[in-house]
Design a protein around this motif. Structure first.
Motif, mmCIF file in Angstrom:
data_model
loop_
_atom_site.group_PDB
_atom_site.id
_atom_site.type_symbol
_atom_site.label_atom_id
_atom_site.label_comp_id
_atom_site.label_asym_id
_atom_site.label_seq_id
_atom_site.Cartn_x
_atom_site.Cartn_y
_atom_site.Cartn_z
ATOM 1 N N ILE A 237 0.810 -1.159 0.123
ATOM 2 C CA ILE A 237 -0.023 0.054 0.095
ATOM 3 C C ILE A 237 0.800 1.302 -0.094
ATOM 4 C CG2 ILE A 237 -0.337 0.209 2.572
ATOM 5 C CD1 ILE A 237 -3.173 0.727 1.888
ATOM 6 N N GLU A 238 0.146 2.365 -0.477
ATOM 7 C CA GLU A 238 1.112 3.573 -0.817
ATOM 8 C C GLU A 238 1.467 4.064 0.698
ATOM 9 O OE1 GLU A 238 -2.997 4.814 -0.365
ATOM 10 O OE2 GLU A 238 -1.949 3.369 -1.224
ATOM 11 N N ARG A 239 2.677 4.786 0.672
ATOM 12 C CA ARG A 239 2.945 5.504 2.074
ATOM 13 C C ARG A 239 2.356 6.746 2.201
ATOM 14 N NH1 ARG A 239 9.713 4.207 1.555
ATOM 15 N NH2 ARG A 239 9.606 2.010 1.563
ATOM 16 N N ARG A 343 4.632 2.324 5.913
ATOM 17 C CA ARG A 343 3.684 3.065 5.395
ATOM 18 C C ARG A 343 4.123 4.504 6.138
ATOM 19 N NH1 ARG A 343 -3.054 2.952 5.782
ATOM 20 N NH2 ARG A 343 -3.193 4.192 3.852
ATOM 21 N N LEU A 344 4.464 4.551 7.236
ATOM 22 C CA LEU A 344 4.991 5.704 7.913
ATOM 23 C C LEU A 344 6.161 6.312 7.633
ATOM 24 C CD1 LEU A 344 3.470 4.967 11.516
ATOM 25 C CD2 LEU A 344 2.450 6.629 9.941
ATOM 26 N N LYS A 345 6.986 5.752 6.540
ATOM 27 C CA LYS A 345 8.246 6.099 6.232
ATOM 28 C C LYS A 345 8.644 7.556 6.242
ATOM 29 C CE LYS A 345 12.667 4.339 5.283
ATOM 30 N NZ LYS A 345 13.343 5.534 5.494
ATOM 31 N N ASP A 346 9.246 8.204 7.093
ATOM 32 C CA ASP A 346 9.749 9.680 7.237
ATOM 33 C C ASP A 346 8.480 10.719 7.083
ATOM 34 O OD1 ASP A 346 12.318 8.929 7.173
ATOM 35 O OD2 ASP A 346 12.362 8.686 4.794
ATOM 36 N N GLY A 347 7.361 9.858 7.696
ATOM 37 C CA GLY A 347 6.183 10.884 7.823
ATOM 38 C C GLY A 347 6.356 12.063 8.514
ATOM 39 N N ASN A 348 5.440 13.205 8.342
ATOM 40 C CA ASN A 348 5.532 14.328 9.174
ATOM 41 C C ASN A 348 4.106 14.871 9.477
ATOM 42 O OD1 ASN A 348 5.479 15.243 6.741
ATOM 43 N ND2 ASN A 348 6.689 17.231 6.936
ATOM 44 N N ASN A 349 4.317 15.801 10.344
ATOM 45 C CA ASN A 349 2.942 16.507 11.021
ATOM 46 C C ASN A 349 1.868 15.437 11.364
ATOM 47 O OD1 ASN A 349 3.940 18.912 10.191
ATOM 48 N ND2 ASN A 349 3.401 18.814 8.055
ATOM 49 N N LEU A 350 2.185 14.527 12.015
ATOM 50 C CA LEU A 350 1.667 13.258 12.436
ATOM 51 C C LEU A 350 0.917 13.608 13.972
ATOM 52 C CD1 LEU A 350 3.553 10.386 11.268
ATOM 53 C CD2 LEU A 350 1.714 11.108 10.004
ATOM 54 N N PHE A 351 -0.280 13.074 14.036
ATOM 55 C CA PHE A 351 -0.587 13.004 15.623
ATOM 56 C C PHE A 351 -0.525 11.751 16.278
ATOM 57 C CE2 PHE A 351 -2.711 16.149 13.194
ATOM 58 C CZ PHE A 351 -2.656 17.357 14.109
ATOM 59 N N SER A 352 -0.009 11.745 17.474
ATOM 60 C CA SER A 352 -0.044 10.227 18.444
ATOM 61 C C SER A 352 -0.226 10.754 19.641
ATOM 62 C CB SER A 352 1.356 9.829 17.973
ATOM 63 O OG SER A 352 1.237 8.421 18.445
ATOM 64 N N LEU A 378 5.000 -4.274 8.835
ATOM 65 C CA LEU A 378 4.281 -4.838 9.833
ATOM 66 C C LEU A 378 2.899 -4.826 9.658
ATOM 67 C CD1 LEU A 378 6.261 -2.672 12.373
ATOM 68 C CD2 LEU A 378 6.570 -5.286 12.053
ATOM 69 N N ARG A 379 2.121 -4.299 8.568
ATOM 70 C CA ARG A 379 0.846 -4.137 8.380
ATOM 71 C C ARG A 379 0.064 -5.654 8.104
ATOM 72 N NH1 ARG A 379 -1.076 -2.680 4.410
ATOM 73 N NH2 ARG A 379 -3.256 -1.951 5.025
ATOM 74 N N ILE A 380 -1.147 -5.752 8.762
ATOM 75 C CA ILE A 380 -1.965 -6.791 8.182
ATOM 76 C C ILE A 380 -2.466 -6.212 6.868
ATOM 77 C CG2 ILE A 380 -4.199 -8.318 8.525
ATOM 78 C CD1 ILE A 380 -3.336 -7.939 11.278
ATOM 79 N N VAL A 381 -2.347 -6.989 5.742
ATOM 80 C CA VAL A 381 -2.819 -6.423 4.364
ATOM 81 C C VAL A 381 -4.444 -6.801 4.322
ATOM 82 C CG1 VAL A 381 -0.705 -7.291 2.988
ATOM 83 C CG2 VAL A 381 -2.675 -8.900 3.068
ATOM 84 N N ASN A 386 -3.059 -3.231 -3.765
ATOM 85 C CA ASN A 386 -2.419 -3.648 -4.528
ATOM 86 C C ASN A 386 -1.404 -5.002 -4.362
ATOM 87 O OD1 ASN A 386 -3.112 -1.565 -6.287
ATOM 88 N ND2 ASN A 386 -1.428 -0.206 -5.982
ATOM 89 N N CYS A 387 -1.542 -5.812 -5.264
ATOM 90 C CA CYS A 387 -0.789 -7.000 -5.175
ATOM 91 C C CYS A 387 0.898 -6.682 -5.195
ATOM 92 C CB CYS A 387 -1.053 -7.758 -6.265
ATOM 93 S SG CYS A 387 -0.026 -9.377 -6.396
ATOM 94 N N SER A 388 1.585 -7.319 -4.409
ATOM 95 C CA SER A 388 2.931 -6.870 -4.040
ATOM 96 C C SER A 388 3.725 -7.753 -5.334
ATOM 97 C CB SER A 388 3.368 -7.626 -2.939
ATOM 98 O OG SER A 388 3.467 -9.179 -2.840
ATOM 99 N N ASN A 389 3.197 -8.391 -5.992
ATOM 100 C CA ASN A 389 3.828 -9.270 -7.204
ATOM 101 C C ASN A 389 3.427 -8.514 -8.631
ATOM 102 O OD1 ASN A 389 5.351 -11.563 -8.292
ATOM 103 N ND2 ASN A 389 3.270 -12.359 -9.032
#
Length: 562
Positions: A237-239, A343-352, A378-381, A386-389
């Motif tokens: 899935i898109e980041r 999916r969170l790679k180098d994300g910014n302006n996030l809430f936690s 680490l996600r459950i698809v 989109n298919c990884s293949n």
């Protein structure tokens, strides 16, 4: 077989404890009866099919060089302790005799025990050993009839090789044999990459059947045929897109906000702007896992990445570790290891969470604010991704596991000291593979895929009988004589016939029982057609009816069964 003499106790009503088609129909057709939760007796009709499945398995296993064993189900506990699997199986393993013995849930240890000291040289290898034996697992919630029981029949095979290349060959032999077995049994199945779980080892594949009754969840791409258990299915899935400017972090009062949905509603934001925090304990140390929005942690993937012992943090531990309860935990100020989903790679302006109850933090820049952050898939698809293949859309659905093949490596040979001498007289652990088929599951899955509102629809070679012969009025001499003649002729011609010769049952009940039992061909013998020297054939799968002359009956049945 004469139905008047057979023990086939059919039921008209649906059993109260049965939900899925195979369970309902196996009980209604008199194939099985439940003795206790998860424990079933196979009655003659059901056991006849089990023997047919077992014969097919034996033929294909023998064809790849397999040698059949019959090992005891009662095992000394100490053998299992040598590989630490008493602990690995936990409460699902049955213990007996003051816990000195266990009832085997599988037989890796016992096969390895017999290999030890006998397979001494590379010249003794390779070997393929197998058995068809009863297994025991103390399922806390047995369900779906024989699909998930506490006692079950399993074909388990084991390969012993001197090299990894040899293991590859043994694995491939079993893969091909399994495809032949399931093809011969008439099953619509697919193969998925899987986790080895308590079995250990490296490469692992499952042979699956799509079914709402399944205990596994599978990701499948109909475009390219890619399939994997969601325990190991990769996410494509898109980041989360990185914004041009990063805000400064700031604290927000969020009273009674505990979930991602509540946070999004409270702040009027999209869940893609949030990072959910989960605390796990890895070998006694806390690890924080960051996921995007409502994405769920795939704990099998996490366990593979971390290794060792991994468990979710308990509610009572969270405040001591983070300073907050679940729903208010976050990465800022967390003093232990942190891993974020890709999916969170180098994300910014996030809430936690703010690690303070009823507070959250906004403006989080993972590059800037979370030093030493690690990333992993680490996600459950989920369906629609989109298919990884091939990048087409995948479908996620429930499935039943028919068989599972593993490359075990040396886990068991090292644990039990099963060693051999190579060409250089150097001692090495035997390299092993393990290959299982749930025999009763083959039967249940066939019925799941071959039934209608009236009952089972059998096909050769699993059908208990080829032909169901129905005498409509067994008090009429003309019908009795014709039925007896047909029964004898078909039996002499090697057709397996069940003959409904009951005199005290009306035609409607005979037809209902015939459809419920589901033999491929029904021969209906009635006085009216006999006057024209004919009988009626009904094809169970299609409902098609054909009038056939008695003299042509054997040849017509032979043609139809082909």
């Amino acid at each position: 077989m004469r139905l008047s003499k057979a023990f086939i106790p059919t039921l008209k009503e649906v059993p109260s404890d049965a939900v899925i088609p195979s369970h309902i129909l196996m009980v209604r057709s008199g194939m099985v009866r439940m003795l206790s939760a998860g424990i079933y007796s196979f009655l003659p009709l059901g056991y006849k099919v089990i023997k047919k499945i077992s014969d097919i398995i034996r033929e294909e296993m023998d064809a790849i060089g397999g040698q059949e064993f019959h090992l005891p189900a009662l095992n000394p506990k100490e053998i299992w302790e040598a590989t630490n699997r008493v602990e690995a199986f936990g409460d699902t393993m049955f213990h007996v005799k003051n816990r000195e013995y266990v009832l085997a849930p599988t037989h890796e240890e016992i096969m390895t025990y017999h290999a030890k000291g006998v397979l001494k040289s590379y010249k003794d290898l390779p070997q393929i050993w197998y058995q068809i034996q009863t297994k025991f697992r103390n399922e806390p919630r047995p369900r779906s009839g024989v699909i998930r029981g506490r006692q079950f029949l399993m074909k388990d095979a084991y390969s012993f090789d001197a090299s990894l290349e040899g293991l590859d060959e043994s694995y491939e032999l079993h893969d091909k044999a399994y495809r032949k077995i399931f093809d011969r049994c008439g099953l619509d199945y697919f193969v998925v990459g899987a986790s080895s779980g308590a079995m250990g080892g490296s490469k692992s594949e499952e042979f699956m059947v799509k079914s709402e009754a399944g205990e596994d969840t599978v990701a499948y791409c109909s475009s390219c045929g890619f399939a994997a258990n969601v325990e190991v299915a990769p996410s494509k899935i898109e980041r989360i897109s990185r914004q041009n400017e990063s805000k400064e972090i700031y604290e927000i009062s969020t009273p009674n906000v505990k979930s991602i949905d509540e946070l999004c509603e409270f702040l009027k934001i999209n869940e893609r702007e949030t990072a959910k925090s989960r605390v796990y304990i890895h070998n006694g140390q806390p690890v924080l896992i960051l996921m995007s929005g409502n994405d769920e942690v795939n704990e099998t993937k996490l366990g593979s990445i971390l290794g060792g012992e991994v468990r979710p943090g308990h509610q009572e531990e969270l405040k001591e570790i983070t300073g907050a309860d679940a729903g208010s935990i976050g990465p800022i100020g967390f003093k232990h290891r942190i891993i974020a989903d890709l999916r969170l790679k180098d994300g910014n302006n996030l809430f936690s969470g703010a690690n303070k109850n009823d507070y959250h933090i906004g403006g989080i820049d993972l590059q800037r604010d979370v030093p030493n952050l690690e990333y992993a898939d680490l996600r459950i698809v989920e369906s629609g991704e989109n298919c990884s293949n091939c990048s087409n859309t995948i479908e996620v659905f429930k499935a039943i596991e028919l068989g599972h093949i593993f490359k075990l490596g040396t886990k068991y040979s090292e644990g039990l000291g099963a060693m051999f001498l190579d060409e250089n007289s150097k001692e090495n652990p035997i390299i092993m593979g393990s290959y299982g088929i749930g025999v009763e599951r083959v039967l249940a899955c066939f019925i799941e895929q071959n039934n209608d509102e009236n009952g089972i629809i059998w096909k050769k070679p699993l059908s208990p009988f080829d032909v169901h012969l129905i005498g409509l009025n067994m008090k009429k001499e003309i019908v009795v004589e014709a039925c007896e003649s047909i029964f004898n002729e078909l039996s002499e011609n090697k057709f397996d016939v069940i003959f409904d010769d009951r005199t005290n049952v009306q035609a409607g009940f005979k037809f209902s029982d015939a459809d419920l039992l589901g033999m491929p061909i029904q021969i209906i013998v009635g006085e009216r057609r006999l006057k024209e020297n004919q009988v009626e054939l009904k094809i169970r799968a299609t409902g098609e009816r054909i009038n056939v002359g008695i003299n042509e009956l054997s040849s017509k049945i032979k043609e139809l069964l082909k």
